[in-house]
Design a protein around this motif. Structure first.
Motif, PDB file in Angstrom:
ATOM      1  N   GLU A   1       0.834  -1.206   0.000  1.00  0.00           N
ATOM      2  CA  GLU A   1       0.000   0.000   0.000  1.00  0.00           C
ATOM      3  C   GLU A   1       0.865   1.252   0.000  1.00  0.00           C
ATOM      4  OE1 GLU A   1      -3.522   2.037   2.743  1.00  0.00           O
ATOM      5  OE2 GLU A   1      -3.019  -0.085   2.976  1.00  0.00           O
ATOM      6  N   ILE A   2       1.935   1.224   0.796  1.00  0.00           N
ATOM      7  CA  ILE A   2       2.853   2.375   0.833  1.00  0.00           C
ATOM      8  C   ILE A   2       3.492   2.576  -0.535  1.00  0.00           C
ATOM      9  CG2 ILE A   2       5.014   3.234   1.831  1.00  0.00           C
ATOM     10  CD1 ILE A   2       4.237   1.807   4.430  1.00  0.00           C
ATOM     11  N   SER A   3       3.955   1.458  -1.139  1.00  0.00           N
ATOM     12  CA  SER A   3       4.592   1.547  -2.461  1.00  0.00           C
ATOM     13  C   SER A   3       3.607   2.051  -3.503  1.00  0.00           C
ATOM     14  CB  SER A   3       5.128   0.175  -2.869  1.00  0.00           C
ATOM     15  OG  SER A   3       6.122  -0.250  -1.966  1.00  0.00           O
ATOM     16  N   SER A   4       2.336   1.586  -3.402  1.00  0.00           N
ATOM     17  CA  SER A   4       1.330   2.025  -4.355  1.00  0.00           C
ATOM     18  C   SER A   4       1.095   3.526  -4.256  1.00  0.00           C
ATOM     19  CB  SER A   4       0.028   1.262  -4.109  1.00  0.00           C
ATOM     20  OG  SER A   4      -1.000   1.711  -4.970  1.00  0.00           O
ATOM     21  N   GLN A   5       0.972   4.023  -3.003  1.00  0.00           N
ATOM     22  CA  GLN A   5       0.790   5.472  -2.818  1.00  0.00           C
ATOM     23  C   GLN A   5       2.014   6.238  -3.304  1.00  0.00           C
ATOM     24  OE1 GLN A   5      -0.730   7.085   0.799  1.00  0.00           O
ATOM     25  NE2 GLN A   5      -2.000   5.283   1.254  1.00  0.00           N
ATOM     26  N   GLU A   6       3.192   5.673  -2.988  1.00  0.00           N
ATOM     27  CA  GLU A   6       4.429   6.333  -3.425  1.00  0.00           C
ATOM     28  C   GLU A   6       4.485   6.418  -4.950  1.00  0.00           C
ATOM     29  OE1 GLU A   6       9.278   5.789  -2.847  1.00  0.00           O
ATOM     30  OE2 GLU A   6       7.925   4.075  -2.703  1.00  0.00           O
ATOM     31  N   LYS A   7       4.128   5.305  -5.612  1.00  0.00           N
ATOM     32  CA  LYS A   7       4.165   5.284  -7.072  1.00  0.00           C
ATOM     33  C   LYS A   7       3.172   6.271  -7.658  1.00  0.00           C
ATOM     34  CE  LYS A   7       3.778   2.058 -10.946  1.00  0.00           C
ATOM     35  NZ  LYS A   7       3.519   0.630 -11.324  1.00  0.00           N
TER      36      LYS A   7
ATOM     37  N   LEU B   1       1.881   8.940  -6.174  1.00  0.00           N
ATOM     38  CA  LEU B   1       2.321  10.320  -5.903  1.00  0.00           C
ATOM     39  C   LEU B   1       3.507  10.690  -6.780  1.00  0.00           C
ATOM     40  CD1 LEU B   1       1.988  10.426  -2.015  1.00  0.00           C
ATOM     41  CD2 LEU B   1       0.554  11.609  -3.673  1.00  0.00           C
ATOM     42  N   SER B   2       4.403   9.730  -6.993  1.00  0.00           N
ATOM     43  CA  SER B   2       5.565  10.012  -7.855  1.00  0.00           C
ATOM     44  C   SER B   2       5.106  10.306  -9.287  1.00  0.00           C
ATOM     45  CB  SER B   2       6.523   8.819  -7.834  1.00  0.00           C
ATOM     46  OG  SER B   2       7.051   8.636  -6.549  1.00  0.00           O
ATOM     47  N   PHE B   3       4.136   9.518  -9.789  1.00  0.00           N
ATOM     48  CA  PHE B   3       3.610   9.748 -11.140  1.00  0.00           C
ATOM     49  C   PHE B   3       2.963  11.119 -11.237  1.00  0.00           C
ATOM     50  CE2 PHE B   3       0.135   9.543 -14.205  1.00  0.00           C
ATOM     51  CZ  PHE B   3       0.813   9.161 -15.356  1.00  0.00           C
ATOM     52  N   SER B   4       2.124  11.461 -10.213  1.00  0.00           N
ATOM     53  CA  SER B   4       1.478  12.770 -10.214  1.00  0.00           C
ATOM     54  C   SER B   4       2.506  13.886 -10.148  1.00  0.00           C
ATOM     55  CB  SER B   4       0.509  12.861  -9.036  1.00  0.00           C
ATOM     56  OG  SER B   4      -0.058  14.142  -8.936  1.00  0.00           O
ATOM     57  N   ASN B   5       3.517  13.664  -9.338  1.00  0.00           N
ATOM     58  CA  ASN B   5       4.566  14.667  -9.173  1.00  0.00           C
ATOM     59  C   ASN B   5       5.337  14.848 -10.478  1.00  0.00           C
ATOM     60  OD1 ASN B   5       5.892  16.489  -7.321  1.00  0.00           O
ATOM     61  ND2 ASN B   5       7.666  15.123  -7.424  1.00  0.00           N
ATOM     62  N   SER B   6       5.656  13.719 -11.119  1.00  0.00           N
ATOM     63  CA  SER B   6       6.384  13.786 -12.397  1.00  0.00           C
ATOM     64  C   SER B   6       5.553  14.481 -13.462  1.00  0.00           C
ATOM     65  CB  SER B   6       6.749  12.369 -12.855  1.00  0.00           C
ATOM     66  OG  SER B   6       7.605  11.754 -11.930  1.00  0.00           O
TER      67      SER B   6
ATOM     68  N   HIS C   1       0.744  16.870  -2.705  1.00  0.00           N
ATOM     69  CA  HIS C   1       0.017  15.741  -2.112  1.00  0.00           C
ATOM     70  C   HIS C   1       1.004  14.835  -1.390  1.00  0.00           C
ATOM     71  CE1 HIS C   1      -3.730  16.794  -4.188  1.00  0.00           C
ATOM     72  NE2 HIS C   1      -2.954  17.093  -5.236  1.00  0.00           N
ATOM     73  N   ASP C   2       0.675  14.419  -0.156  1.00  0.00           N
ATOM     74  CA  ASP C   2       1.580  13.587   0.667  1.00  0.00           C
ATOM     75  C   ASP C   2       0.990  12.179   0.844  1.00  0.00           C
ATOM     76  OD1 ASP C   2       3.697  12.828   2.168  1.00  0.00           O
ATOM     77  OD2 ASP C   2       3.462  14.376   3.710  1.00  0.00           O
ATOM     78  N   LEU C   3       1.812  11.262   1.448  1.00  0.00           N
ATOM     79  CA  LEU C   3       1.335   9.914   1.769  1.00  0.00           C
ATOM     80  C   LEU C   3       0.153   9.985   2.741  1.00  0.00           C
ATOM     81  CD1 LEU C   3       4.634   7.909   2.375  1.00  0.00           C
ATOM     82  CD2 LEU C   3       3.029   7.586   0.491  1.00  0.00           C
ATOM     83  N   ASP C   4      -0.802   9.077   2.578  1.00  0.00           N
ATOM     84  CA  ASP C   4      -1.949   8.985   3.488  1.00  0.00           C
ATOM     85  C   ASP C   4      -1.537   8.158   4.721  1.00  0.00           C
ATOM     86  OD1 ASP C   4      -4.373   8.932   4.727  1.00  0.00           O
ATOM     87  OD2 ASP C   4      -5.360   7.622   3.252  1.00  0.00           O
ATOM     88  N   VAL C   5      -0.769   8.777   5.621  1.00  0.00           N
ATOM     89  CA  VAL C   5      -0.233   8.079   6.791  1.00  0.00           C
ATOM     90  C   VAL C   5      -1.363   7.589   7.696  1.00  0.00           C
ATOM     91  CG1 VAL C   5       1.218   8.292   8.846  1.00  0.00           C
ATOM     92  CG2 VAL C   5       1.905   9.390   6.704  1.00  0.00           C
TER      93      VAL C   5
END
Length: 520
Positions: free
Chosen positions: A246-252, A254-259, A315-319
């Motif tokens: 789940e963390i990796s999915s959010q990271e991916k 967010l990274s895509f959105s950021n890119s 946008h940040d991780l949904d901690v």
């Protein structure tokens, strides 16, 4: 010497542990001294059996002489050295020493089989087992053979001691009679000792059987715990993978959105750079007409900034969501563990007011009993405790595993037990601990003890927490008591074979006892 020692061991009677004397053989093949096996068989009244292999015989077994074994014994004894001079030889065999079989007290000689057969048989010639201390068989005062036994002085005496000596007028018995009397007592003692030995052997077998049972149960519990932890590790690893995924999915994401934002901003930056250069060129021009004819210049930057301001949102991780998933997974895992390892629980304890004695106060929810000096005006019935302040639970248990948790901190003197419904309700036997239908725990004058079958075992420990857990395994016949301190402390375990359903009974003197909420 080693072979001689081994042979001697094979020639020893297992009863007297000496070399066979007049060896005989039972049907089972085991050999004994005739006198030894006779003595043992005399103690066996209802059934007869071999002391070694325990083979039983319907009738008293016939003792068959083992001539071969007797010859081996005689040859062995005659060929063994006698460094201490302890063997007794025939007094008449002077050329070649031969072992004596009897001693004549009258003649003061020892005799072999050959010379014994021609020895005088008159009454004064008293024969005994071979001995070198013939003088001990004669009276030290009158120098006559000891033939009588003084029962008053417990002494062997001669005929002169009876008639003219210090034992005159005392109660006398012949040595044979006195010996038989003593043998009779010894047989009685032997019978008691044999019975006690059998009881001990039975207890040993029972303990050994219990030991095997404990080992088997421990192995089973070990397997269960190992399987539990393997499953826990598996579930934890799966939960770990799920949360990390789940963390990796959010990271991916967010990274895509950021890119994507970066790419769009880079495009916008390039466009702005081109327009900046154009405007800078315009600013260097001197021709007013060219500048005034440029239509894109007015409010360009301000309008674009307002339009694209949302691009600066981060946008940040949904901690919080990740933490919720983690906690939910752990909670479900622990809940599953509790269902797998906890004993079956009593859903509730409700006190039966119809069994309560006249003074104790029962709360409205029927979960607390309190001491009271005031009578509650209850009608006396056959179900009600009449002599002591006690009350029984409504529910009973006749199978399965349960535990009950109770608060005893509010009472100075109390008793909590499991009992049969057939227990007395009046008189001394109705008090907890005064009969064989109770198994429980009590506190009196700051002393703690467990009670069962009228017995009391005092506990060295005290209950620190004021809270007690009673655990019951009906089929296993176990009742265990725990102090719910931290960590939980085992107080004692009682074992029994239950023949009736079990109720919980509370006895309270000062203060109150209550059940912890709903036990479900």
């Amino acid at each position: 010497m080693a072979s001689a020692a081994g042979l001697r061991k094979e020639l020893e009677c297992s009863i007297c542990l000496n070399i066979y004397t007049d060896p005989v053989m039972l049907k089972c093949g085991h050999n004994y001294c005739r006198e030894c096996i006779d003595r043992v068989l005399n103690t066996q009244k209802q059934s007869f059996f071999c002391p070694e292999c325990r083979e039983e015989f319907r009738e008293r077994p016939t003792l068959h002489k083992n001539i071969t074994l007797r010859n081996i014994v005689e040859n062995f004894v005659n060929t063994q050295p006698d460094p201490e001079g302890s063997r007794i030889f025939c007094s008449h065999c002077v050329d070649s020493p031969v072992a004596a079989v009897k001693s004549c007290l009258h003649c003061e000689v020892s005799l072999c089989d050959k010379h014994l057969s021609v020895h005088k048989r008159s009454p004064e010639h008293v024969l005994s087992d071979p001995t070198t201390t013939l003088e001990n068989r004669k009276c030290s005062i009158h120098k006559k053979i000891l033939e009588y036994y003084c029962t008053e002085d417990s002494a062997c005496i001669c005929v002169s001691c009876c008639l003219i000596g210090e034992h005159k007028g005392h109660q006398m018995e012949s040595l044979e009679e006195a010996s038989e009397q003593k043998k009779k007592k010894m047989r009685n003692v032997l019978q008691k000792m044999a019975t006690e030995k059998e009881e001990i052997e039975e207890k040993v077998r029972s303990l050994e059987k219990h030991g095997v049972k404990v080992k088997t149960k421990a192995a089973g519990e070990r397997e269960k715990v190992t399987a539990l932890f393997k499953d826990l590790i598996r579930q934890l690893e799966e939960l770990e993978k799920k949360i990390l995924s789940e963390i990796s999915s959010q990271e991916k994401q967010l990274s895509f959105s950021n890119s994507d934002q970066i790419q769009r901003l880079e495009i916008k930056k390039d466009e702005l750079s081109r327009k900046i250069r154009h405007i800078e060129e315009l600013c260097t021009m001197v021709d007013p007409m060219t500048i005034l004819n440029e239509s894109e210049i007015p409010d360009f930057c301000d309008s674009k900034k307002d339009k694209d301001g949302h691009d600066n949102l981060l946008h940040d991780l949904d901690v919080v969501g990740i933490s919720y998933s983690l906690h939910t997974g752990l909670f479900n895992l622990i809940t599953g563990v509790n269902k797998g390892i906890c004993a079956e629980k009593a859903s509730e304890i409700l006190l039966d007011v119809n069994t309560a004695s006249v003074k104790p106060y029962i709360s409205d929810n029927k979960k607390t009993v309190s001491w009271s000096e005031i009578s509650q005006n209850r009608t006396v019935t056959s179900k009600r405790f009449q002599s002591y302040p006690q009350v029984m639970s409504s529910q009973s248990v006749s199978s399965g595993r349960y535990y009950w948790e109770l608060d005893v901190e509010g009472s100075e003197n109390w008793r909590i037990v499991l009992c049969y419904p057939s227990m007395d309700r009046t008189g001394d036997k109705s008090q907890i601990g005064n009969n064989d239908k109770f198994w429980g725990l009590y506190r009196v004058n700051r002393q703690y003890a467990v009670v069962y079958n009228g017995n009391v075992i005092h506990l060295p420990a005290i209950i620190f927490s004021g809270r007690v857990r009673i655990y019951l395994d009906y089929e296993a016949g176990q009742i265990s008591f725990y102090d719910l301190c931290h960590p939980v402390r085992h107080l004692h375990t009682l074992t029994a074979t239950f023949s009736e359903p079990l109720h919980v009974v509370f006895g309270v003197w000062k203060g109150s006892i209550k059940v912890f909420g709903d036990i479900s």
